[in-house]
Design a protein around this motif. Structure first.
Motif, PDB file in Angstrom:
ATOM      1  N   CYS A   1       0.779  -1.247   0.161  1.00 19.42           N
ATOM      2  CA  CYS A   1       0.044  -0.075  -0.039  1.00 19.42           C
ATOM      3  C   CYS A   1       0.966   1.216   0.065  1.00 19.42           C
ATOM      4  O   CYS A   1       1.723   1.519   0.910  1.00 19.42           O
ATOM      5  CB  CYS A   1      -0.703   0.131   1.330  1.00 19.42           C
TER       6      CYS A   1
ATOM      7  N   CYS B   1       0.024   3.109   3.725  1.00 18.88           N
ATOM      8  CA  CYS B   1       0.344   2.544   5.152  1.00 18.88           C
ATOM      9  C   CYS B   1       1.758   1.787   5.061  1.00 18.88           C
ATOM     10  O   CYS B   1       2.106   1.413   6.003  1.00 18.88           O
ATOM     11  CB  CYS B   1      -0.661   1.885   5.702  1.00 18.88           C
TER      12      CYS B   1
ATOM     13  N   CYS C   1      -6.085  -1.598  -0.620  1.00 18.32           N
ATOM     14  CA  CYS C   1      -5.872  -1.474   0.780  1.00 18.32           C
ATOM     15  C   CYS C   1      -7.140  -1.261   1.586  1.00 18.32           C
ATOM     16  O   CYS C   1      -7.850  -0.204   1.382  1.00 18.32           O
ATOM     17  CB  CYS C   1      -4.849  -0.495   1.248  1.00 18.32           C
TER      18      CYS C   1
ATOM     19  N   CYS D   1      -6.700   1.975   4.191  1.00 16.63           N
ATOM     20  CA  CYS D   1      -6.622   3.262   3.654  1.00 16.63           C
ATOM     21  C   CYS D   1      -7.596   3.604   2.432  1.00 16.63           C
ATOM     22  O   CYS D   1      -7.497   4.708   2.087  1.00 16.63           O
ATOM     23  CB  CYS D   1      -5.081   3.523   3.229  1.00 16.63           C
TER      24      CYS D   1
HETATM   25 ZN   LIG Z   1      -2.820   1.043   3.459  1.00 16.13          ZN
END
Ligand SMILES: [Zn+2]
Lengths: 159, 156
Positions: B43, B46, B57, B60
């Motif tokens: 990702c 993150c 993700c 997120c």
């Molecule tokens: Zn993420």
């Protein structure tokens, strides 16, 4: 990109069986005699009957019997032929369109799922016009009954 | 006391064929297995490593585009030993495990094999959470999760 893994195909094929026990056994035996068996606990009635009450957690007080008339709580009109789910002891898959209804029999605390039919049309929008939540329905009995859920062929509107 | 004279057995069959369209991420993950590669993706927000690779993700909610090739070594997070035959699964005893690749934020289900035993019951004790495993590859690989036959202890 090779095409062979873009789409994956699977198949679940399960054979299984269920033993009814006394409570549901009484219900199915009742269907054989064109009777809907239920039971009652503290003024709460159950069609089909329950082995124990979901409030008191005790066996219900008494058996009941009725003609199966009820109301439509919810329904869906199915336009796709079911691909693999067959009914007990039969290869029967309903022809489309067919209607599945959630039906509350008499004053039952819970509902059953069964077919709603008898609309005299195969047109989906005409069927949609003829069915509504709260509509009264009653069972149409199979001529040959074997003590199973399809002893009721379907529920039809009460005119 | 139940009155068993009312008891009745009902036989059923559910035969349900179905299809799933993979989309790009899962396609690429499965395609990697053909070449004995276990691919993940990272990702951009993150930095979470996802194995198997995922389209986005779930923390997120952003698209994941950065690809990463893992070593193939996984760790047992959880497992279950099955002692009875079940339709579509290997002959018993067999072990189903939830395994995690490297420091991935996701884990996945697969079979665990190659743990020696005399009596099947010993597998309960001999399989350990935290154990490191490596993939055992199928000879003929077609881009399917079963291209990995099972995971086996690294030191086996
Ligand atoms: Zn993420």
């Amino acid at each position: 990109m090779s095409n062979n893994v873009i789409k994956k195909e699977w198949r679940f094929n399960f054979d299984f069986s269920v033993a009814s026990g006394e409570t549901y056994g009484r219900f199915f035996k009742g269907l054989n005699d064109k009777k809907i068996i239920g039971n009652i606990c503290n003024n709460r009635t159950f069609y089909p009957p329950k082995p124990f009450c979901d409030k008191t957690l005790k066996p219900p007080d008494a058996w009941l019997e009725c003609d199966g008339a009820g109301i439509v709580e919810a329904f869906t009109i199915c336009c796709e032929k079911s691909n693999g789910v067959k009914f007990s002891k039969t290869d029967k898959k309903p022809d489309v369109p067919y209607v599945l209804g959630v039906i509350k029999i008499k004053d039952s605390e819970h509902c059953i799922i069964h077919f709603i039919s008898g609309f005299e049309t195969k047109d989906v929008s005409e069927i949609a016009d003829k069915i509504e939540i709260g509509m009264k329905v009653k069972p149409v009995w199979a001529t040959k009954r074997e003590g199973e859920i399809l002893d009721i062929e379907y529920f039809e509107p009460v005119i | 006391m139940q009155d068993i004279s009312y008891n009745k057995r009902f036989e059923y069959n559910w035969d349900v064929p179905f299809k799933v369209t993979l989309g790009e991420s899962y396609f690429r993950f499965l395609d990697g297995l053909k070449n004995k590669k276990i691919l993940g993706n990272i990702c951009p927000k993150c930095n979470g490593l996802h194995v198997p690779a995922r389209p986005f993700c779930d923390k997120c909610l952003v698209e994941i585009t950065k690809w990463y090739e893992t070593s193939g070594i996984v760790t047992i997070e959880s497992f279950s030993v099955t002692y009875v035959k079940f339709l579509g699964l290997p002959d018993p005893p067999h072990i189903t495990g939830i395994v995690r690749a490297e420091n991935a934020v996701t884990s996945f289900l697969h079979q665990i094999g190659g743990i020696p035993y005399d009596e099947p019951k010993e597998l309960d004790e001999k399989t350990k959470i935290g154990m490191k495993l490596k993939p055992v590859w199928a000879e003929k690989r077609i881009g399917d999760i079963q291209d990995i036959l099972y995971f086996t202890p690294v030191d086996a």
